[in-house]
Design an enzyme around this catalytic site. Structure first.
Site, mmCIF file in Angstrom:
data_model
loop_
_atom_site.group_PDB
_atom_site.id
_atom_site.type_symbol
_atom_site.label_atom_id
_atom_site.label_comp_id
_atom_site.label_asym_id
_atom_site.label_seq_id
_atom_site.Cartn_x
_atom_site.Cartn_y
_atom_site.Cartn_z
ATOM 1 N N GLU A 28 38.685 48.607 41.361
ATOM 2 C CA GLU A 28 38.868 48.796 39.921
ATOM 3 C C GLU A 28 37.668 49.562 39.371
ATOM 4 O OE1 GLU A 28 39.726 45.199 37.793
ATOM 5 O OE2 GLU A 28 39.756 46.212 35.842
ATOM 6 N N ASN A 73 42.263 44.952 34.634
ATOM 7 C CA ASN A 73 42.220 45.039 33.166
ATOM 8 C C ASN A 73 41.923 46.469 32.707
ATOM 9 O OD1 ASN A 73 42.637 42.292 33.205
ATOM 10 N ND2 ASN A 73 40.483 41.767 32.913
ATOM 11 N N ASN A 173 49.211 45.648 34.267
ATOM 12 C CA ASN A 173 48.404 44.597 34.884
ATOM 13 C C ASN A 173 48.287 43.400 33.951
ATOM 14 O OD1 ASN A 173 46.202 43.613 36.821
ATOM 15 N ND2 ASN A 173 45.120 43.597 34.851
ATOM 16 N N GLU A 174 48.559 42.216 34.468
ATOM 17 C CA GLU A 174 48.345 40.947 33.742
ATOM 18 C C GLU A 174 48.717 41.049 32.267
ATOM 19 O OE1 GLU A 174 44.396 39.371 34.595
ATOM 20 O OE2 GLU A 174 44.994 38.919 36.658
ATOM 21 N N TYR A 245 42.760 33.241 41.450
ATOM 22 C CA TYR A 245 41.357 33.100 41.868
ATOM 23 C C TYR A 245 41.009 31.620 41.856
ATOM 24 C CZ TYR A 245 41.005 38.097 40.777
ATOM 25 O OH TYR A 245 41.182 39.468 40.739
ATOM 26 N N GLU A 293 46.222 40.289 43.505
ATOM 27 C CA GLU A 293 44.824 39.886 43.239
ATOM 28 C C GLU A 293 44.648 38.471 43.743
ATOM 29 O OE1 GLU A 293 42.995 40.533 39.412
ATOM 30 O OE2 GLU A 293 44.169 42.353 39.088
ATOM 31 N N GLN A 350 37.884 41.953 45.003
ATOM 32 C CA GLN A 350 38.124 43.359 45.191
ATOM 33 C C GLN A 350 37.438 43.782 46.487
ATOM 34 O OE1 GLN A 350 37.459 45.562 41.547
ATOM 35 N NE2 GLN A 350 38.567 44.061 40.308
HETATM 36 O O1 AHR Z 1 39.686 41.435 39.519
HETATM 37 C C1 AHR Z 1 39.043 41.203 38.301
HETATM 38 C C2 AHR Z 1 40.016 41.062 37.146
HETATM 39 O O2 AHR Z 1 40.751 39.883 37.323
HETATM 40 C C3 AHR Z 1 41.062 42.123 37.021
HETATM 41 O O3 AHR Z 1 40.617 43.227 36.309
HETATM 42 C C4 AHR Z 1 42.146 41.422 36.260
HETATM 43 O O4 AHR Z 1 43.415 41.932 36.564
HETATM 44 C C5 AHR Z 1 41.980 39.967 36.629
HETATM 45 O O5 AHR Z 1 41.940 39.154 35.525
#
Ligand code: AHR
Length: 501
Positions: A28, A73, A173-174, A245, A293, A350
């Site tokens: 990113e 993001n 994205n999201e 995450y 992700e 990432q």
């Molecule tokens: O990977 C970091 C961030 O986590 C990304 O930009 C977003 O998509 C997620 O919230």
């Protein structure tokens, strides 16, 4: 209590052929992922394009099949036109997702060039935050149309005669997250996504599309979001995304190590929602999943909350990973392999500097974080067929998660190489775990190697000065008699038992 575990693996009981793209990753425009990560003109290892070759070598070592770009993001405020053409004409922009200044010195075409050198495919995301269908159709025309139109000829004038032919595209994205630039309700997003999908496929019908699922299992709109979005998009997309995450904020390692069970529950629920929609639509299509992700992310939260805005490529999300994080990453990889019939793409989020397996210092070296290793092993040895893991194991309970098996494992059969690889984590923090693995259908077997990642200090990390403090060795104790393997898995360890069959 005597600890023990047993696993039966049979080549006739396959979950699925594994799609290698589950070993994908993500770059990113965030922090030092691009600038001073993969791209640092002037660095002693930089090639003629300014790409760091020390970092490139580590990425090639990982054999990353696909890399998602440019966000995250970031993509929700992305003006891709700012990033192409002569570098001296490119605009500097305030980047609102991460509140920095984006110089655009590395852009879309540079990323395509970089991916080729990295031997990776591109998974490109379009901006459905501040933009929409018009922007997406222009970008795909620029990228994939051979020529004879305004945007494709612009690409050619930029030195790219041949189309990039990017096959995989994310529709935003999201979009369910209030933090997202241009966040939307499920209905708003579903409508926008389907209209964008239509025009993109009218430009290039060969592409595959990923619609945004929830930003995580804990989102208040999960799983209603999935159901509404699919109601609009089911016939127009091939994949639905999942993001997740984990962190150990409470310093409760037994629970942290059990999080992959929740990840599996997440995958099962999303798959069930897809199947419900399949029935509702009377569709023949099976919706596939892109876990685009996933990782551990929490170490850097405090530092990031204190940062001042509008720097260029400041350190952001620079988690320094320890031994227990590597175990969690191992269990997350196993979770995805267990569901490899549905999860066909995934991106460790990432790749460099930003919650990443590879770290660099500006003008300095590059080194492997602890999480590099389970990712490496899975990518190298986890190709083939995932086999159903019939596991009996002693279990434990935490306040939040019960019936957690000490043994987490999966076997992968690579028929071409006549190899079975068993990935296994011992979640016990104090004791070794005796394991018997019955490979009954494979006949006589021999051990190629037993790789182990173990450490007496769960919080041990690698740094630029001490890059190999946490690293695997291949002196594991697995032995075989006929087709039965015996091993004592070290406490809190990640294991890769490679077997010739
Ligand atoms: O990977 C970091 C961030 O986590 C990304 O930009 C977003 O998509 C997620 O919230």
């Amino acid at each position: 209590m005597t600890l023990k575990a047993k696993m039966i693996v049979d080549k006739d009981f396959a979950i699925s052929e594994i799609d290698n793209r589950i070993y994908g990753s993500f770059i990113e425009h965030l922090g030092r992922a691009v600038y001073n990560g993969i791209y640092e003109p002037g660095h002693q290892s930089a090639d003629e394009s300014g790409f760091r070759s020390d970092v490139m070598e580590m990425i090639r070592e990982l054999q990353v099949p696909i890399v998602r770009y440019p966000g995250g993001n970031f993509v929700s405020g992305y003006n891709w036109e700012d990033t192409v053409g002569p570098k001296e004409l490119r605009k500097r922009r305030l980047e609102l997702a991460w509140r920095v200044v984006e110089t655009n010195q590395f852009g879309f075409n540079e990323f395509v060039d970089w991916s080729k050198k990295a031997n990776s495919e591109v998974m490109m995301a379009v901006n459905l935050g501040t933009r929409g269908a018009d922007d997406a159709r222009n970008l795909i025309e620029y990228s994939n149309h051979p020529g004879g139109s305004y945007w494709s000829d612009l690409r050619r004038s930029h030195g790219y005669e041949q189309p990039h032919n990017i096959k995989t595209w994310c529709l935003g994205n999201e979009m369910d997250g209030p933090w997202q630039i241009g966040a939307k309700t499920a209905t708003e997003y579903g409508r926008l996504a389907v209209e964008t999908a239509k025009v993109m496929k009218w430009v290039d019908p060969t592409i595959e599309l990923v619609a945004c699922g929830s930003s995580g299992l804990g989102m208040p709109t999960f799983p209603e979001w999935e159901s509404t979005v699919l109601d609009h998009t089911y016939d127009h997309v091939e994949y639905l995304s999942l993001h997740q995450y984990y962190g150990n904020q409470e310093n409760d390692t037994p629970t942290f190590l059990a999080r992959s069970l929740q990840m599996e529950e997440f995958i099962r629920t999303v798959a069930a929602t897809c199947d419900y929609m399949k029935a509702k639509k009377r569709s023949k299509k099976k919706m596939l999943l892109s876990f685009d992700e996933w990782n551990v992310w929490y170490h850097s939260n405090a530092a990031d909350s204190k940062r001042e805005p509008w720097d260029i490529a400041p350190p952001q999300l620079e988690d320094i990973y320890n031994h227990e994080d590597a175990l969690v990453v191992g269990t997350m990889l196993i979770a995805m392999l267990k569901h490899s019939d549905r999860v066909r793409m995934a991106c460790m989020a990432q790749l460099v500097n930003v919650i990443a397996p590879i770290m660099t210092s500006n003008g300095g070296g590059a080194w492997r974080q602890t999480i590099f290793y389970p990712y490496l092993h899975a990518s190298l040895f986890g190709r083939g067929k995932a086999l159903v893991p019939l596991v009996q194991s002693s279990k434990y309970d935490t306040k939040e998660i019960t019936d957690v098996p000490y043994l987490e494992s999966i076997a992968v059969y690579n028929e071409e190489k006549s190899e079975v690889t068993i990935f296994a984590v011992n979640r016990h923090l104090e004791e070794q775990l005796p394991v018997e693995i019955d490979l009954r259908s494979f006949g006589e077997c021999s051990i190629i190697e037993h790789i182990v990642m173990e450490n007496d200090d769960l919080k041990a990390v690698n740094t630029e000065l001490e890059p190999n403090r946490v690293a695997p060795h291949n002196r594991g104790n697995a032995s075989v008699d006929g087709s039965t393997i015996q091993a004592k898995l070290a406490k809190a360890s990640w294991n890769v038992i490679r077997v010739k069959v």
